[in-house]
Design an enzyme around this catalytic site. Structure first.
Site, PDB file in Angstrom:
ATOM      1  CG  HIS A   1      -9.518  -3.628  -0.588  1.00 41.55           C
ATOM      2  ND1 HIS A   1      -8.649  -3.083  -1.491  1.00 41.55           N
ATOM      3  CD2 HIS A   1      -8.934  -3.445   0.609  1.00 41.55           C
ATOM      4  CE1 HIS A   1      -7.588  -2.601  -0.860  1.00 41.55           C
ATOM      5  NE2 HIS A   1      -7.745  -2.808   0.418  1.00 41.55           N
TER       6      HIS A   1
ATOM      7  CE1 TYR B   1      -4.189  -1.127  -1.122  1.00 39.29           C
ATOM      8  CE2 TYR B   1      -2.444  -2.736  -1.253  1.00 39.29           C
ATOM      9  CZ  TYR B   1      -3.525  -2.209  -0.593  1.00 39.29           C
ATOM     10  OH  TYR B   1      -3.944  -2.771   0.589  1.00 39.29           O
TER      11      TYR B   1
ATOM     12  CD  GLN C   1      -4.765  -7.747   3.587  1.00 38.13           C
ATOM     13  OE1 GLN C   1      -4.695  -6.564   3.257  1.00 38.13           O
ATOM     14  NE2 GLN C   1      -4.403  -8.732   2.776  1.00 38.13           N
TER      15      GLN C   1
ATOM     16  CD1 TRP D   1      -2.624   1.623   0.219  1.00 34.03           C
ATOM     17  CD2 TRP D   1      -2.264   1.895   2.410  1.00 34.03           C
ATOM     18  NE1 TRP D   1      -3.430   2.659   0.647  1.00 34.03           N
ATOM     19  CE2 TRP D   1      -3.229   2.844   1.987  1.00 34.03           C
ATOM     20  CE3 TRP D   1      -1.887   1.857   3.751  1.00 34.03           C
ATOM     21  CZ2 TRP D   1      -3.803   3.766   2.868  1.00 34.03           C
ATOM     22  CZ3 TRP D   1      -2.465   2.768   4.620  1.00 34.03           C
ATOM     23  CH2 TRP D   1      -3.399   3.709   4.179  1.00 34.03           C
TER      24      TRP D   1
ATOM     25  CE1 TYR E   1      -5.454  -2.016   7.397  1.00 36.21           C
ATOM     26  CE2 TYR E   1      -6.639  -4.011   6.802  1.00 36.21           C
ATOM     27  CZ  TYR E   1      -6.640  -2.677   7.189  1.00 36.21           C
ATOM     28  OH  TYR E   1      -7.835  -2.021   7.371  1.00 36.21           O
TER      29      TYR E   1
ATOM     30  CG  ASP F   1      -1.892  -7.846   0.522  1.00 37.61           C
ATOM     31  OD1 ASP F   1      -2.812  -8.676   0.461  1.00 37.61           O
ATOM     32  OD2 ASP F   1      -2.075  -6.614   0.580  1.00 37.61           O
TER      33      ASP F   1
END
Length: 279
Positions: free
Chosen positions: A108, A52, A160, A21, A188, A47
């Site tokens: 997401h 992104y 996630q 990210w 994350y 990942d």
């Protein structure tokens, strides 16, 4: 690199991987060098996500010639998560990543399209070999229950979520849910997105003391704490090769019960929030 089974996939994945990210906001060459250094050190879980910006193309360059060594994950934004939209979004990510498949593909965050459609799209992709597994991101227990009812057991590879020393809300219900249902928990932003404990604070001094005992850094101690449980993984991002090597080395740190208790005392998980925190 210490590894464990990635949820229902049965695939052994390193406990510490690499996030991407905002990687496109820094120098491209440095980002690629950091990713490659991490892969060489065993952090083969990479990942990324379609949202992104240019990160997927950076990843493509970093893993060129190394695809068979990498556990590659990307994510679809909820706005694209219709049955057909999931397939189109995945195919676009595959083109940017210059690969024919993803090891896992995630939604997401929960969106407005019916979850039945999204999961059907995931299963279409899995049937066609374009993804090997699928999972979720930023899902609280209620949404996880809904996904489980639709998909059935042992289909959801991972969830996630944000997880760092200052944000341990997932330990109340999400993490136990994942453990009960064979779902990998991928944390994350393990360093808190710029909010890592100040070295002069009480918590910072605790981390420094533990780090000295293990010949590591406070960041390494944090990663070891966040991956202390059997179904947990973490994906720190860095654009520095030296930091990538430090992150990778943290996989071998085993904190003892006293150290875990000390960290827990200085970074308590606090009360369960009404809604799941996310970035």
């Amino acid at each position: 690199m210490r590894a464990r089974s990635f949820g229902a996939t049965g695939i052994s994945v390193p406990v510490i991987g690499q996030g991407t990210w905002r990687m496109d906001e820094t120098g491209r060459a440095a980002s690629i060098a950091a990713l490659r250094a991490g892969i060489d050190a065993g952090m083969t879980h990479i990942d990324t996500a379609e949202m992104y910006d240019d990160a997927e193309s950076i990843v493509a360059e970093a893993i060129a010639g190394l695809r068979e060594e990498v556990f590659l994950v990307s994510k679809v934004v909820p706005g694209n998560a219709t049955r057909r939209g999931v397939v189109r979004a995945c195919e676009a990510s595959l083109r940017r990543l210059k690969t024919d498949r993803l090891d896992s593909y995630l939604l997401h965050w929960p969106g407005h399209h019916p979850l039945e459609e999204t999961i059907a799209g995931f299963e279409d992709l899995r049937r066609d070999g374009k993804i090997l597994s699928w999972g979720l991101s930023n899902f609280d227990v209620e949404d996880l229950d809904a996904a489980l009812r639709i998909a059935g057991p042992y289909r959801i590879a991972c969830n996630q979520v944000i997880y760092h020393l200052g944000e341990r809300a997932i330990e109340h219900a999400v993490l136990p849910w994942c453990a009960r249902n064979g779902v990998a928990l991928v944390g994350y932003s393990p360093f808190g997105s710029g909010e890592f404990p100040d070295p002069s604070s009480a918590g910072g001094r605790v981390l420094a003391g533990i780090a000295e005992a293990h010949d590591t850094t406070p960041y390494g101690v944090a990663l070891a704490f966040l991956t202390r449980l059997d179904n947990t993984f973490t994906i720190p991002k860095t654009v520095r090769a030296s930091r990538a090597l430090e992150n990778a080395a943290a996989a071998d740190i085993r904190l003892n019960a006293a150290e875990i208790a000390l960290i827990d005392a200085h970074f308590p998980r606090g009360p369960r929030p009404r809604t799941l925190p996310m970035l």
